[in-house]
Design an enzyme around this catalytic site. Sequence first.
Site, mmCIF file in Angstrom:
data_model
loop_
_atom_site.group_PDB
_atom_site.id
_atom_site.type_symbol
_atom_site.label_atom_id
_atom_site.label_comp_id
_atom_site.label_asym_id
_atom_site.label_seq_id
_atom_site.Cartn_x
_atom_site.Cartn_y
_atom_site.Cartn_z
ATOM 1 N N SER A 1 5.412 -40.852 -29.368
ATOM 2 C CA SER A 1 5.632 -41.413 -30.701
ATOM 3 C C SER A 1 6.482 -40.533 -31.598
ATOM 4 O O SER A 1 7.059 -41.021 -32.560
ATOM 5 C CB SER A 1 4.290 -41.709 -31.365
ATOM 6 O OG SER A 1 3.580 -40.509 -31.564
ATOM 7 N N LYS B 1 -2.497 -50.814 -33.817
ATOM 8 C CA LYS B 1 -1.053 -50.688 -34.061
ATOM 9 C C LYS B 1 -0.422 -52.083 -34.009
ATOM 10 O O LYS B 1 -0.719 -52.896 -34.874
ATOM 11 C CB LYS B 1 -0.441 -49.677 -33.087
ATOM 12 C CG LYS B 1 -0.877 -48.251 -33.472
ATOM 13 C CD LYS B 1 -0.384 -47.169 -32.567
ATOM 14 C CE LYS B 1 -0.805 -45.808 -33.136
ATOM 15 N NZ LYS B 1 -1.342 -44.902 -32.112
ATOM 16 N N HIS C 1 1.539 -47.094 -28.356
ATOM 17 C CA HIS C 1 2.769 -47.482 -29.049
ATOM 18 C C HIS C 1 3.601 -48.468 -28.235
ATOM 19 O O HIS C 1 4.762 -48.720 -28.565
ATOM 20 C CB HIS C 1 3.623 -46.252 -29.378
ATOM 21 C CG HIS C 1 3.099 -45.452 -30.524
ATOM 22 N ND1 HIS C 1 3.344 -45.774 -31.851
ATOM 23 C CD2 HIS C 1 2.311 -44.357 -30.550
ATOM 24 C CE1 HIS C 1 2.756 -44.899 -32.633
ATOM 25 N NE2 HIS C 1 2.114 -44.031 -31.873
#
Length: 392
Positions: free
Chosen positions: A186, A245, A214
């Site tokens: 990330s 997320k 992610h």
Amino acid sequence: MTDPAFAARIAAELQGLRDAGAYKGEQVITGMQGARIRLADGRELINLCSNNYLGLASDARLLDAAAAALRSHGLGLASVRFICGTQDLHKQLEARIAAFVGTEDAVLYAAAFDANGGLFEPLLDEADAVISDELNHASIIDGIRLCKARRWRYRHDDMDDLRRCLQEARAGGARTVLVFTDGVFSMDGRIAQLAEMRRLCDEHGALLGVDDCHATGVIGPHGRGTAAHCGVFGRVDLVTGTFGKALGGASGGFTACSRPVAELLRQRSRPYLFSNTLAPPLVGAALAALDLLERSDAAVRRVQAHAARFRAALQAQGHTLIGSGHPIVPVLLGDEHAAKALAQQLHHAGVHAVAFSYPVVPRGRARIRTQLSAAHTDADLDEAVAAFAAAG
Ligand SMILES: *Cc1c(COP(=O)(O)O)cnc(C)c1O
């Protein structure tokens, strides 16, 4: 405090963080997470630093699904799963997320941090080996620390060094060898080389595990993650991920794996056994996120298109960018003060973007990490690009 020496030590440590420029402030926002955020003083900023990749954190369809689950299944279970805390919704979400990321089964956790924290210890002991990318997420590092397996660490994204670790682990007589990586790193917006890793693991009889926090909902067809992106969908042994997320931004995590591994995790994984059941509204929202993604990958394609456009615009301004193929677009400054100064100028220009410096990233590699969202409009992007140009 009852111990003045302890109080003094805490105060000194806080001062040390401030002196080192490592103290993390918190921006207080007063509304929902979104393409723009409102601050307590009423200002509105374009938001370039949330993991709300698909813009689902304030999506009416997810809010409605969460509200419906709240009404039908209550606020929560006040129980762990094995005592009195498993609802039909939890079983549905486990089956749905497993199919979505390409495994047989999945186990829910309160957070992905817990999924990683409770993954290694039940599966590996001193007879085994775990091999980890040096830049893996803190929760992977902590999870590995909790197990007794022998540990190897390879240089970030370096497949030759991974091969060395595999050879050493095998030569050392390890019973089970597990290679574990972030799917997307990330800080760099870099995607792990999963096809090559799968090949190396096959060559050495090793398992492969990926933390796709992610990546789920972000990369690969319909956002099915790093394995799908790299052409090894269904061939990763362990996939951990988050509902905090792209998949709605609320919270909750999972480990997706084979049926027997899931069965053992339900018996032995401590954050699963000794922590409360995921709240029904969160489960309802996560199911709605999967409904949306399975039906259409328009939001995935939209955030990818935003990222490509934003990258091209910043590159044209002469910025040095890191990573590729992901809505994380880090702008490399190098110097810590330069990165901080640029973040401040952007803030004044109406753009929220955070500077990251040592020890979060290597010394001399300070950067502004920007993250695009499908919720951004083209006008938001134009304005953000203009702010970078003005701050330049
Ligand atoms: C965000 C993140 C986590 C933690 O996820 P939570 O569900 O918020 O606990 C774990 N691993 C990686 C790689 C992440 O990016």
